[in-house]
Structure formats: structure tokens, C-alpha cells
Scaffold this active site. Structure first.
Site, PDB file in Angstrom:
ATOM      1  N   THR A   1      22.407  30.989   5.734  1.00 11.85           N
ATOM      2  CA  THR A   1      21.145  30.783   5.036  1.00 11.85           C
ATOM      3  C   THR A   1      20.101  31.689   5.648  1.00 11.85           C
ATOM      4  O   THR A   1      20.420  32.539   6.501  1.00 11.85           O
ATOM      5  CB  THR A   1      20.761  29.286   5.037  1.00 11.85           C
ATOM      6  OG1 THR A   1      19.617  29.121   4.192  1.00 11.85           O
ATOM      7  CG2 THR A   1      20.454  28.754   6.434  1.00 11.85           C
TER       8      THR A   1
ATOM      9  N   LYS B   1      21.202  36.139   4.839  1.00 14.46           N
ATOM     10  CA  LYS B   1      22.027  36.369   3.648  1.00 14.46           C
ATOM     11  C   LYS B   1      22.328  37.855   3.405  1.00 14.46           C
ATOM     12  O   LYS B   1      23.431  38.202   2.989  1.00 14.46           O
ATOM     13  CB  LYS B   1      21.356  35.765   2.416  1.00 14.46           C
ATOM     14  CG  LYS B   1      21.366  34.245   2.425  1.00 14.46           C
ATOM     15  CD  LYS B   1      20.704  33.701   1.177  1.00 14.46           C
ATOM     16  CE  LYS B   1      20.911  32.196   1.082  1.00 14.46           C
ATOM     17  NZ  LYS B   1      20.415  31.658  -0.180  1.00 14.46           N
TER      18      LYS B   1
ATOM     19  N   ASN C   1      26.119  33.885   0.605  1.00 11.31           N
ATOM     20  CA  ASN C   1      25.767  32.592   1.213  1.00 11.31           C
ATOM     21  C   ASN C   1      27.010  31.831   1.669  1.00 11.31           C
ATOM     22  O   ASN C   1      26.895  30.827   2.353  1.00 11.31           O
ATOM     23  CB  ASN C   1      24.915  31.734   0.257  1.00 11.31           C
ATOM     24  CG  ASN C   1      25.684  31.287  -0.969  1.00 11.31           C
ATOM     25  OD1 ASN C   1      26.807  31.715  -1.210  1.00 11.31           O
ATOM     26  ND2 ASN C   1      25.082  30.424  -1.754  1.00 11.31           N
TER      27      ASN C   1
ATOM     28  N   ASP D   1      25.055  30.850  -5.442  1.00  7.11           N
ATOM     29  CA  ASP D   1      23.840  30.218  -5.992  1.00  7.11           C
ATOM     30  C   ASP D   1      23.805  30.273  -7.520  1.00  7.11           C
ATOM     31  O   ASP D   1      23.431  29.294  -8.174  1.00  7.11           O
ATOM     32  CB  ASP D   1      22.578  30.909  -5.445  1.00  7.11           C
ATOM     33  CG  ASP D   1      22.243  30.450  -4.032  1.00  7.11           C
ATOM     34  OD1 ASP D   1      22.697  29.360  -3.631  1.00  7.11           O
ATOM     35  OD2 ASP D   1      21.518  31.186  -3.335  1.00  7.11           O
TER      36      ASP D   1
ATOM     37  N   GLY E   1      16.031  36.412  -3.357  1.00  9.32           N
ATOM     38  CA  GLY E   1      17.482  36.293  -3.251  1.00  9.32           C
ATOM     39  C   GLY E   1      18.089  35.361  -4.293  1.00  9.32           C
ATOM     40  O   GLY E   1      19.053  35.713  -4.979  1.00  9.32           O
ATOM     41  N   ALA E   2      17.526  34.167  -4.446  1.00  8.47           N
ATOM     42  CA  ALA E   2      18.100  33.198  -5.377  1.00  8.47           C
ATOM     43  C   ALA E   2      17.944  33.679  -6.817  1.00  8.47           C
ATOM     44  O   ALA E   2      18.859  33.540  -7.635  1.00  8.47           O
ATOM     45  CB  ALA E   2      17.422  31.845  -5.179  1.00  8.47           C
TER      46      ALA E   2
ATOM     47  N   ILE F   1      14.342  25.467  -9.075  1.00  6.20           N
ATOM     48  CA  ILE F   1      15.398  25.457  -8.048  1.00  6.20           C
ATOM     49  C   ILE F   1      14.883  24.921  -6.719  1.00  6.20           C
ATOM     50  O   ILE F   1      15.652  24.667  -5.811  1.00  6.20           O
ATOM     51  CB  ILE F   1      16.084  26.835  -7.892  1.00  6.20           C
ATOM     52  CG1 ILE F   1      15.174  27.841  -7.190  1.00  6.20           C
ATOM     53  CG2 ILE F   1      16.559  27.361  -9.220  1.00  6.20           C
ATOM     54  CD1 ILE F   1      15.964  29.044  -6.665  1.00  6.20           C
TER      55      ILE F   1
ATOM     56  N   TYR G   1      13.890  22.114  -4.316  1.00  7.67           N
ATOM     57  CA  TYR G   1      14.328  20.707  -4.320  1.00  7.67           C
ATOM     58  C   TYR G   1      13.627  19.861  -3.257  1.00  7.67           C
ATOM     59  O   TYR G   1      13.967  18.681  -3.092  1.00  7.67           O
ATOM     60  CB  TYR G   1      15.858  20.609  -4.179  1.00  7.67           C
ATOM     61  CG  TYR G   1      16.412  21.265  -2.947  1.00  7.67           C
ATOM     62  CD1 TYR G   1      16.821  22.587  -2.973  1.00  7.67           C
ATOM     63  CD2 TYR G   1      16.510  20.564  -1.754  1.00  7.67           C
ATOM     64  CE1 TYR G   1      17.310  23.204  -1.842  1.00  7.67           C
ATOM     65  CE2 TYR G   1      16.998  21.172  -0.608  1.00  7.67           C
ATOM     66  CZ  TYR G   1      17.400  22.496  -0.668  1.00  7.67           C
ATOM     67  OH  TYR G   1      17.882  23.109   0.459  1.00  7.67           O
TER      68      TYR G   1
HETATM   69  N1  LIG Z   1      18.445  24.668  -5.179  1.00  6.67           N
HETATM   70  C1  LIG Z   1      19.131  25.517  -4.430  1.00  6.67           C
HETATM   71  O1  LIG Z   1      20.345  25.389  -4.215  1.00  6.67           O
HETATM   72  C2  LIG Z   1      18.426  26.716  -3.854  1.00  6.67           C
HETATM   73  C3  LIG Z   1      19.176  27.829  -3.430  1.00  6.67           C
HETATM   74  C4  LIG Z   1      18.499  28.921  -2.923  1.00  6.67           C
HETATM   75  C5  LIG Z   1      17.098  28.883  -2.821  1.00  6.67           C
HETATM   76  N2  LIG Z   1      16.430  27.772  -3.223  1.00  6.67           N
HETATM   77  C6  LIG Z   1      14.959  27.727  -3.148  1.00  6.67           C
HETATM   78  O2  LIG Z   1      14.463  28.753  -3.976  1.00  6.67           O
HETATM   79  C7  LIG Z   1      13.252  29.275  -3.462  1.00  6.67           C
HETATM   80  C8  LIG Z   1      13.354  30.795  -3.391  1.00  6.67           C
HETATM   81  O3  LIG Z   1      14.356  31.138  -2.447  1.00  6.67           O
HETATM   82  P1  LIG Z   1      14.719  32.666  -2.150  1.00  6.67           P
HETATM   83  O4  LIG Z   1      15.793  32.639  -1.137  1.00  6.67           O
HETATM   84  O5  LIG Z   1      14.948  33.418  -3.429  1.00  6.67           O
HETATM   85  O6  LIG Z   1      13.345  33.170  -1.490  1.00  6.67           O
HETATM   86  P2  LIG Z   1      12.803  34.659  -1.315  1.00  6.67           P
HETATM   87  O7  LIG Z   1      13.908  35.655  -1.350  1.00  6.67           O
HETATM   88  O8  LIG Z   1      11.887  34.622  -0.145  1.00  6.67           O
HETATM   89  O9  LIG Z   1      11.904  34.905  -2.635  1.00  6.67           O
HETATM   90  C9  LIG Z   1      10.706  34.189  -2.842  1.00  6.67           C
HETATM   91  C10 LIG Z   1      10.195  34.441  -4.256  1.00  6.67           C
HETATM   92  O10 LIG Z   1       9.097  33.555  -4.490  1.00  6.67           O
HETATM   93  C11 LIG Z   1       7.946  34.318  -4.894  1.00  6.67           C
HETATM   94  N3  LIG Z   1       6.747  33.610  -4.462  1.00  6.67           N
HETATM   95  C12 LIG Z   1       6.497  33.095  -3.225  1.00  6.67           C
HETATM   96  N4  LIG Z   1       5.311  32.457  -3.225  1.00  6.67           N
HETATM   97  C13 LIG Z   1       4.794  32.589  -4.479  1.00  6.67           C
HETATM   98  C14 LIG Z   1       3.585  32.144  -5.117  1.00  6.67           C
HETATM   99  N5  LIG Z   1       2.658  31.427  -4.452  1.00  6.67           N
HETATM  100  N6  LIG Z   1       3.399  32.459  -6.420  1.00  6.67           N
HETATM  101  C15 LIG Z   1       4.322  33.154  -7.083  1.00  6.67           C
HETATM  102  N7  LIG Z   1       5.491  33.603  -6.556  1.00  6.67           N
HETATM  103  C16 LIG Z   1       5.707  33.327  -5.263  1.00  6.67           C
HETATM  104  C17 LIG Z   1       8.142  35.675  -4.276  1.00  6.67           C
HETATM  105  O11 LIG Z   1       7.358  36.601  -4.963  1.00  6.67           O
HETATM  106  P3  LIG Z   1       6.899  37.988  -4.259  1.00  6.67           P
HETATM  107  O12 LIG Z   1       8.061  38.929  -4.454  1.00  6.67           O
HETATM  108  O13 LIG Z   1       5.681  38.374  -4.995  1.00  6.67           O
HETATM  109  O14 LIG Z   1       6.648  37.668  -2.806  1.00  6.67           O
HETATM  110  C18 LIG Z   1       9.662  35.849  -4.508  1.00  6.67           C
HETATM  111  O15 LIG Z   1       9.933  36.215  -5.846  1.00  6.67           O
HETATM  112  C19 LIG Z   1      13.038  28.580  -2.113  1.00  6.67           C
HETATM  113  O16 LIG Z   1      12.147  27.513  -2.314  1.00  6.67           O
HETATM  114  C20 LIG Z   1      14.422  28.035  -1.758  1.00  6.67           C
HETATM  115  O17 LIG Z   1      14.340  26.862  -0.975  1.00  6.67           O
HETATM  116  C21 LIG Z   1      17.052  26.704  -3.750  1.00  6.67           C
END
Ligand SMILES: NC(=O)c1ccc[n+]([C@@H]2O[C@H](COP(=O)([O-])OP(=O)(O)OC[C@H]3O[C@@H](n4cnc5c(N)ncnc54)[C@H](OP(=O)(O)O)[C@@H]3O)[C@@H](O)[C@H]2O)c1
Length: 289
Positions: free
Chosen positions: A74, A78, A99, A114, A141-142, A225, A227
Site C-alpha cells: 500500500t 505501489k 497492490n 483495485d 493510483g486508484a 471509493i 470508505y
Molecule cells: N475502496 C478501496 O478499496 C480503495 C482502494 C484504493 C484507494 N482508495 C481510496 O481512494 C482515494 C484515492 O487513493 P489514491 O491511491 O488514488 O490516491 P492518490 O494517488 O494520492 O490520488 C489522489 C487523487 O485525489 C485528488 N484530490 C486530493 N484532494 C482533492 C481535493 N480536495 N479536491 C479534488 N481532488 C482531490 C488528487 O488530485 P490532484 O492530482 O489534483 O492532486 C488525485 O487525483 C483514497 O481516499 C484511498 O483511501 C480506496
């Protein structure tokens, strides 16, 4: 609520897996895999492994040397773990991240689960991923894996991201993915069947996602996504408008199935009892009283 409870005793042949993260204490994966290990009375363990980024290669080689069957990785590992894999699944290759790792004969095979977990969760909620156009918020990433999985399902997918360059980079990676300007996200809802929040906005202790749902059609399905919390401000706003919603916890449960099946040789079920067991850990203590 009554959950399976027994005292596991490991033999010398116990199967081992775990999750590497930095930090890792917030991860719900040990609880989730632990539930399945107990349910199936498996001689095995799934452990949290706090590994700093500069030790990732050493950590993975150590697990290989110790006979682990594989592991999850995680944040922030990743993409670095992707570069350390000997072989990769198609989905990992497309999103340049992994992952779930499988160890075999001293080699590391990497997968990204994912996107498949997201699709399985939609289906659990009776939502056909290709029923109509989908708008994906986020390009991290997600989001990358979800965009690829939705396109694989035959959906028409658009992405929008606060930082436009990242959405454009994702569209270059995934032919067929359209890009919408961040400022147009609310207006674009009129034409969508599915809205997916794949940003981290709306997570506990962070600002909520900024999007007005007033232009959404009454048949829009809103998926988040995130949670933690289980019901994000976006999901609450969608429910208040009478829209169908899909929460993020089911995706977490489904993305774990492939790893568990390979490491412990049983395909585990994602069901209500598992959901409630993991969800119980996400409800703030004061609202449980
Ligand atoms: N349910 C599941 O199994 C699962 C699996 C994976 C991840 N997740 C959750 O999904 C979320 C994203 O994970 P990730 O790994 O993809 O994170 P990441 O790679 O850090 O990407 C974060 C994304 O969120 C955007 N963002 C952050 N703050 C924002 C705001 N205030 N307004 C608008 N956009 C915003 C970023 O935009 P910018 O590019 O502009 O910074 C980017 O597109 C996390 O909350 C994680 O816990 C859930």
C-alpha cells in the site's frame, strides 16, 4: 453481533502473507484477511509490515527468503514495488503500479486488483458498469486502475481531475478515455449514468469533495471509493437527492480476494458478515454506544 472466534495455532508449515506500507497501522487488510483465515480455520497468517520506502527492496527480498507466499503493498509503495517485479499482470502494466504480489521460485509477480475490486462491488450492488457513460473524478493510483477496468467493461468513460495534467496523462495511457475540465464536472453530470469519486476528498479529517449534484439525472448512480467514513459527504448528498449509491468498503473487500485465494488456496466469499466485521472497525467509538 457474533463473529467466528477461535485461537489460531500455527504449525511449522503455516502459510504467510502480509501488507507492506509506511505507515501501515491504519490498514484494515490484516483484519479482513484475518477474518477469512479464521472462517476457514487456515494454518496461516497475514501480518502488517511497516517498511520505509528506502527499505522496500530489502523488505521484499526478506519476505521471499522467509518463504512468504506473497503480500499486498500500500502507500507509498505501489509504484516502487511495480519496478521491483519480475513479471506483471496486464492491469499492473497498464497502470504502472501494483497492490498484490505473488512469490514463486524466488520471483515476484505483480498485479493491480483495485479496478477488478471496484467492478465486482458495482455488480454486488446490481449496477451494470457498462450501462451508460461514466464520469471518473481523480487521476491518482486508484483512478487509473478503475478507468482501465471500466473501459474493459465497454463503458464510455470520461475523467476529470483538479490538476488537469494528470487527467491528460491518464488519457494518453488509456486510449478511449475522454477528458473533461474540472470546472465542468457538475454540468457534465446531466449526461452520466455513473459518477465515481476516486479522489481522496471526503476522507475523514479532509475537506469534502466539491461537486453539486443538482444537474444529475434521477437515474445517476454515485459511487465513492473512499470508505472512511463509510458514508462520505458525497454519498450522503446523493442519498438526500434519492440517487442510488455504492460505498467504497465493498471494493476493498473484493480487491483482496485474488491475493487471499493465491496465498491460502481458498477463494474467500465477500458477504454481509465480512462487511460488518470490517465496517465495525470504521465506525467511530462514540457512535457505536
Ligand atoms: N475502496 C478501496 O478499496 C480503495 C482502494 C484504493 C484507494 N482508495 C481510496 O481512494 C482515494 C484515492 O487513493 P489514491 O491511491 O488514488 O490516491 P492518490 O494517488 O494520492 O490520488 C489522489 C487523487 O485525489 C485528488 N484530490 C486530493 N484532494 C482533492 C481535493 N480536495 N479536491 C479534488 N481532488 C482531490 C488528487 O488530485 P490532484 O492530482 O489534483 O492532486 C488525485 O487525483 C483514497 O481516499 C484511498 O483511501 C480506496
Amino acid at each position: 453481533m457474533c463473529f467466528v472466534s477461535y485461537m489460531p495455532t500455527l504449525s511449522g508449515r503455516a502459510r504467510l502473507a502480509g501488507i507492506l506500507g509506511w505507515p501501515v497501522a491504519h490498514s484494515r487488510s490484516p483484519r479482513l484477511h484475518g477474518f477469512w483465515l479464521e472462517r476457514h480455520r487456515i494454518d496461516g497468517a497475514y501480518v502488517p509490515l511497516a517498511v520505509p520506502p528506502e527499505q522496500l527492496g530489502l523488505g521484499l527480498r526478506g519476505l521471499l527468503a522467509c518463504g512468504f507466499r506473497g503480500c499486498n503493498v500500500t502507500l507509498p509503495h505501489k509504484e516502487a514495488a511495480y519496478a521491483l517485479c519480475d513479471t506483471l499482470s496486464e492491469s499492473a502494466r497498464r497502470v504502472h503500479a501494483v497492490n498484490t504480489l505473488f512469490f514463486h521460485n524466488g520471483r515476484i509477480h505483480g498485479n493491480s486488483t483495485d479496478g477488478a475490486g471496484f467492478i465486482a462491488n458495482l455488480r454486488d450492488h446490481g449496477v451494470n458498469p457498462a450501462a451508460g457513460p461514466a464520469l471518473l473524478l481523480g487521476a491518482g493510483g486508484a483512478a487509473r486502475d478503475i478507468a482501465a477496468a471500466l473501459l474493459d467493461e465497454g463503458a464510455k468513460v470520461s475523467v476529470t481531475n483538479r490538476t488537469p495534467e494528470r487527467a491528460e496523462a491518464l488519457a494518453r495511457l488509456l486510449p478511449g478515455l475522454a477528458v473533461i475540465a474540472w470546472k465542468d464536472r457538475a454540468a457534465a453530470l446531466a449526461d452520466q449514468a455513473l459518477l465515481v469519486n476516486a479522489t481522496s476528498a471526503g476522507m475523514a479529517d479532509r475537506p469534502p469533495l466539491e461537486i453539486a449534484l443538482s444537474r444529475a439525472s434521477s437515474s445517476l448512480v454515485v459511487a465513492d471509493i473512499v470508505y472512511v467514513p463509510l458514508v462520505t459527504p458525497l454519498l450522503a448528498a446523493a442519498r438526500a437527492r434519492g440517487l442510488a449509491t455504492v460505498g467504497g468498503l465493498g471494493m476493498l473487500l473484493h480487491q483482496a480476494v485474488e491475493g487471499f485465494a493465491a496465498w491460502f488456496d481458498i477463494v474467500p466469499a465477500v458477504d454481509r458478515e465480512l462487511f460488518e466485521f470490517v465496517a465495525q472497525d470504521l465506525i467511530p467509538a462514540k457512535s457505536r454506544d
